[in-house]
Motif scaffolding. Structure first.
Motif, PDB file in Angstrom:
ATOM      1  N   GLY A   1       0.714  -1.166   0.269  1.00 43.28           N
ATOM      2  CA  GLY A   1      -0.151  -0.047   0.348  1.00 43.28           C
ATOM      3  C   GLY A   1       1.137   1.515   0.170  1.00 43.28           C
ATOM      4  N   GLN A   2       1.940   1.530   0.780  1.00 36.95           N
ATOM      5  CA  GLN A   2       3.201   2.527   1.196  1.00 36.95           C
ATOM      6  C   GLN A   2       3.590   2.639  -0.481  1.00 36.95           C
ATOM      7  N   ALA A   3       4.110   1.867  -0.958  1.00 34.21           N
ATOM      8  CA  ALA A   3       4.281   1.453  -2.260  1.00 34.21           C
ATOM      9  C   ALA A   3       3.817   2.177  -3.498  1.00 34.21           C
ATOM     10  N   ILE A   4       2.682   1.659  -3.422  1.00 33.32           N
ATOM     11  CA  ILE A   4       1.572   2.507  -4.651  1.00 33.32           C
ATOM     12  C   ILE A   4       1.654   3.530  -3.747  1.00 33.32           C
ATOM     13  N   GLU A   5       1.403   4.076  -2.623  1.00 34.84           N
ATOM     14  CA  GLU A   5       0.980   5.678  -2.717  1.00 34.84           C
ATOM     15  C   GLU A   5       2.009   6.015  -3.417  1.00 34.84           C
ATOM     16  N   ALA A   6       3.499   5.598  -2.948  1.00 34.46           N
ATOM     17  CA  ALA A   6       4.780   6.302  -3.580  1.00 34.46           C
ATOM     18  C   ALA A   6       4.991   6.553  -4.807  1.00 34.46           C
ATOM     19  N   ILE A   7       4.518   5.424  -6.207  1.00 37.27           N
ATOM     20  CA  ILE A   7       5.011   5.456  -7.139  1.00 37.27           C
ATOM     21  C   ILE A   7       3.631   6.035  -7.830  1.00 37.27           C
ATOM     22  N   GLY A   8       2.819   5.841  -7.255  1.00 35.94           N
ATOM     23  CA  GLY A   8       1.815   6.287  -8.002  1.00 35.94           C
ATOM     24  C   GLY A   8       0.607   5.604  -8.356  1.00 35.94           C
ATOM     25  N   ALA A   9      -1.502   5.265  -8.181  1.00 33.09           N
ATOM     26  CA  ALA A   9      -1.602   4.791  -8.425  1.00 33.09           C
ATOM     27  C   ALA A   9      -2.839   4.275  -9.515  1.00 33.09           C
ATOM     28  N   ASP A  10      -1.354   5.198 -11.089  1.00 34.59           N
ATOM     29  CA  ASP A  10      -1.592   5.068 -12.193  1.00 34.59           C
ATOM     30  C   ASP A  10      -0.576   4.261 -12.840  1.00 34.59           C
ATOM     31  N   ILE A  11       0.333   3.809 -12.164  1.00 32.80           N
ATOM     32  CA  ILE A  11       1.399   2.646 -12.351  1.00 32.80           C
ATOM     33  C   ILE A  11       1.013   1.398 -12.523  1.00 32.80           C
ATOM     34  N   PRO A  12       0.599   0.737 -13.214  1.00 32.00           N
ATOM     35  CA  PRO A  12       0.071  -0.406 -13.431  1.00 32.00           C
ATOM     36  C   PRO A  12       1.971  -1.595 -13.059  1.00 32.00           C
ATOM     37  N   PHE A  13       0.981  -1.877 -11.448  1.00 32.53           N
ATOM     38  CA  PHE A  13       2.464  -3.511 -11.308  1.00 32.53           C
ATOM     39  C   PHE A  13       2.095  -4.381 -11.244  1.00 32.53           C
ATOM     40  N   VAL A  14       3.232  -5.224 -10.972  1.00 35.15           N
ATOM     41  CA  VAL A  14       3.411  -7.150 -10.614  1.00 35.15           C
ATOM     42  C   VAL A  14       3.879  -7.096  -9.456  1.00 35.15           C
ATOM     43  N   ILE A  15       3.147  -7.977  -8.401  1.00 29.30           N
ATOM     44  CA  ILE A  15       3.419  -8.103  -7.340  1.00 29.30           C
ATOM     45  C   ILE A  15       4.924  -9.689  -7.324  1.00 29.30           C
ATOM     46  N   GLN A  16       6.194  -9.366  -7.303  1.00 26.34           N
ATOM     47  CA  GLN A  16       6.712 -10.609  -7.143  1.00 26.34           C
ATOM     48  C   GLN A  16       7.343 -11.275  -5.983  1.00 26.34           C
ATOM     49  N   ASP A  17       6.553 -12.576  -6.420  1.00 31.24           N
ATOM     50  CA  ASP A  17       6.465 -13.591  -5.189  1.00 31.24           C
ATOM     51  C   ASP A  17       7.574 -14.540  -5.117  1.00 31.24           C
ATOM     52  N   TYR A  18       9.055 -13.940  -4.106  1.00 34.90           N
ATOM     53  CA  TYR A  18       9.898 -15.286  -4.934  1.00 34.90           C
ATOM     54  C   TYR A  18      10.273 -15.135  -3.258  1.00 34.90           C
ATOM     55  N   PRO A  19       9.747 -16.699  -2.056  1.00 35.03           N
ATOM     56  CA  PRO A  19      10.082 -16.483  -1.030  1.00 35.03           C
ATOM     57  C   PRO A  19      11.534 -17.410  -1.003  1.00 35.03           C
ATOM     58  N   LEU A  20      12.080 -18.313  -1.730  1.00 32.68           N
ATOM     59  CA  LEU A  20      13.056 -18.188  -1.493  1.00 32.68           C
ATOM     60  C   LEU A  20      14.390 -17.686  -1.879  1.00 32.68           C
ATOM     61  N   THR A  21      14.627 -16.266  -2.545  1.00 30.67           N
ATOM     62  CA  THR A  21      15.538 -15.562  -2.232  1.00 30.67           C
ATOM     63  C   THR A  21      15.749 -14.601  -1.775  1.00 30.67           C
ATOM     64  N   LEU A  22      14.134 -13.885  -1.153  1.00 31.80           N
ATOM     65  CA  LEU A  22      13.002 -12.749  -0.788  1.00 31.80           C
ATOM     66  C   LEU A  22      13.168 -13.154   0.836  1.00 31.80           C
ATOM     67  N   SER A  23      12.571 -14.484   1.067  1.00 26.97           N
ATOM     68  CA  SER A  23      12.455 -14.955   2.867  1.00 26.97           C
ATOM     69  C   SER A  23      11.245 -14.281   3.092  1.00 26.97           C
ATOM     70  N   VAL A  24      10.205 -13.938   2.522  1.00 22.18           N
ATOM     71  CA  VAL A  24       9.137 -13.767   2.955  1.00 22.18           C
ATOM     72  C   VAL A  24       8.077 -14.008   2.013  1.00 22.18           C
ATOM     73  N   ILE A  25       7.183 -14.569   2.945  1.00 20.97           N
ATOM     74  CA  ILE A  25       5.628 -15.131   2.513  1.00 20.97           C
ATOM     75  C   ILE A  25       5.024 -14.922   2.692  1.00 20.97           C
TER      76      ILE A  25
END
Length: 309
Positions: free
Chosen positions: A123-147
């Motif tokens: 939510g904060q990232a989209i507020e920062a870049i602007g909601a007019d920019i389409p974005f992709v979620i990168q879900d890569y837990p093996l490298t980023l360790s975020v589940i």
């Protein structure tokens, strides 16, 4: 051009070509994107983890975007904009879109642990870049360790209308794809595109679970393109036969810490990159490893002539 939730097909993740001295090899970059375009890739992604993005200067990053846009006219270019702070993320995102990119890709920082932290970050990232920019979620837990559970991904998508795609790189992740498509079927999740990564290692079954294609860096993107097309045409056995022929090289590419070196070496052998160099810090392949890749390429050429070098 803006990326939409109906995006599908194969978006190769581009390595950044370097000369042996660490300078950017712009001739190889131009050749790489023209090659992707000629193969029939549906788009491309630059400045991802495989693209060595943290090693680039801001001006270099933006020029890579411009070269990709020029090399793949009329096709969407996705730009990785992940950064430690939102100011740098916003600057690259806005500059990339102005240069002709179709969307940006955002990975969660490794410090995130709880579901609320993850959804709050996006939510904060989209507020920062602007909601007019389409974005992709990168879900890569093996490298980023975020589940990210399917429920967390659903929250991000439903809270942020500008989310159009998931880059799915969980491993194992087949059940996650199925869960997300069930959410869509029961009406609790709007449709988004799902493109898969992990070097294409599970693409054969990921397509059958509801993926729309692949976004990864395997050194034979034409195999990914063909596998996706065969699966969409209902030619399951043909898709698996082609995929199985490439599986030994796919597996070799997936070695932690060596994957990028293998890919760059193979692309150099194929005449796309002039050098397999990585910008420091980065390790190359030993002579023994190169010999093993050459052996795998020779074996692959018996079943797929495109590997004959």
């Amino acid at each position: 051009m803006h990326l939409t939730p109906t995006a599908a097909g194969v978006f190769p993740i581009a390595p950044t070509p370097f000369a042996a001295d660490g300078s950017l090899d712009w001739a190889s970059a131009e050749r790489l994107f023209a090659w992707y375009d000629g193969l029939g890739a549906d788009g491309t992604t630059v400045l991802g983890i495989m693209g060595e993005a943290p090693k680039l200067e801001p001006e270099e990053s933006l020029r890579i975007v411009k070269v990709a846009v020029a090399g793949m006219p009329g096709k969407p270019v996705i730009v990785g904009v992940s950064a430690p702070g939102f100011a740098a993320m916003r600057r690259l995102a806005r500059d990339a879109m102005e240069a002709g990119a179709a969307a940006v890709m955002i990975a969660p920082p490794p410090s995130l642990r709880t579901d609320d932290q993850i959804t709050g970050y996006y939510g904060q990232a989209i507020e920062a870049i602007g909601a007019d920019i389409p974005f992709v979620i990168q879900d890569y837990p093996l490298t980023l360790s975020v589940i990210m559970t399917p429920a967390v991904i659903r929250r991000i998508v439903m809270d942020n209308p500008s989310c159009v795609m998931l880059k799915h790189e969980d491993w194992p992740g087949l059940e996650k794809i199925s869960a997300l498509r069930r959410f869509e079927a029961d009406g609790s999740l709007r449709h988004i595109s799902i493109l898969t990564g992990n070097g294409g290692l599970f693409l054969d079954f990921e397509m059958e679970r509801g993926a729309d294609g692949a976004m990864t860096g395997y050194a034979f993107p034409e195999m990914l393109i063909d596998t996706v097309a065969l699966q969409k045409a209902g030619r399951r056995d043909d898709a698996h036969d082609l995929f199985d022929a490439h599986l030994p090289l796919l597996r070799y590419e997936q070695q932690p810490g060596a994957g990028l070196a293998v890919r760059k070496y193979t692309l150099m052998r194929r005449g796309i990159l002039a050098s397999d160099a990585q910008r420091k810090p980065g390790a190359g392949l030993t002579p023994a490893a190169k010999a093993e890749v050459d052996y795998l390429l020779a074996r692959l050429a018996r079943k797929d002539a495109r590997a004959a070098l």
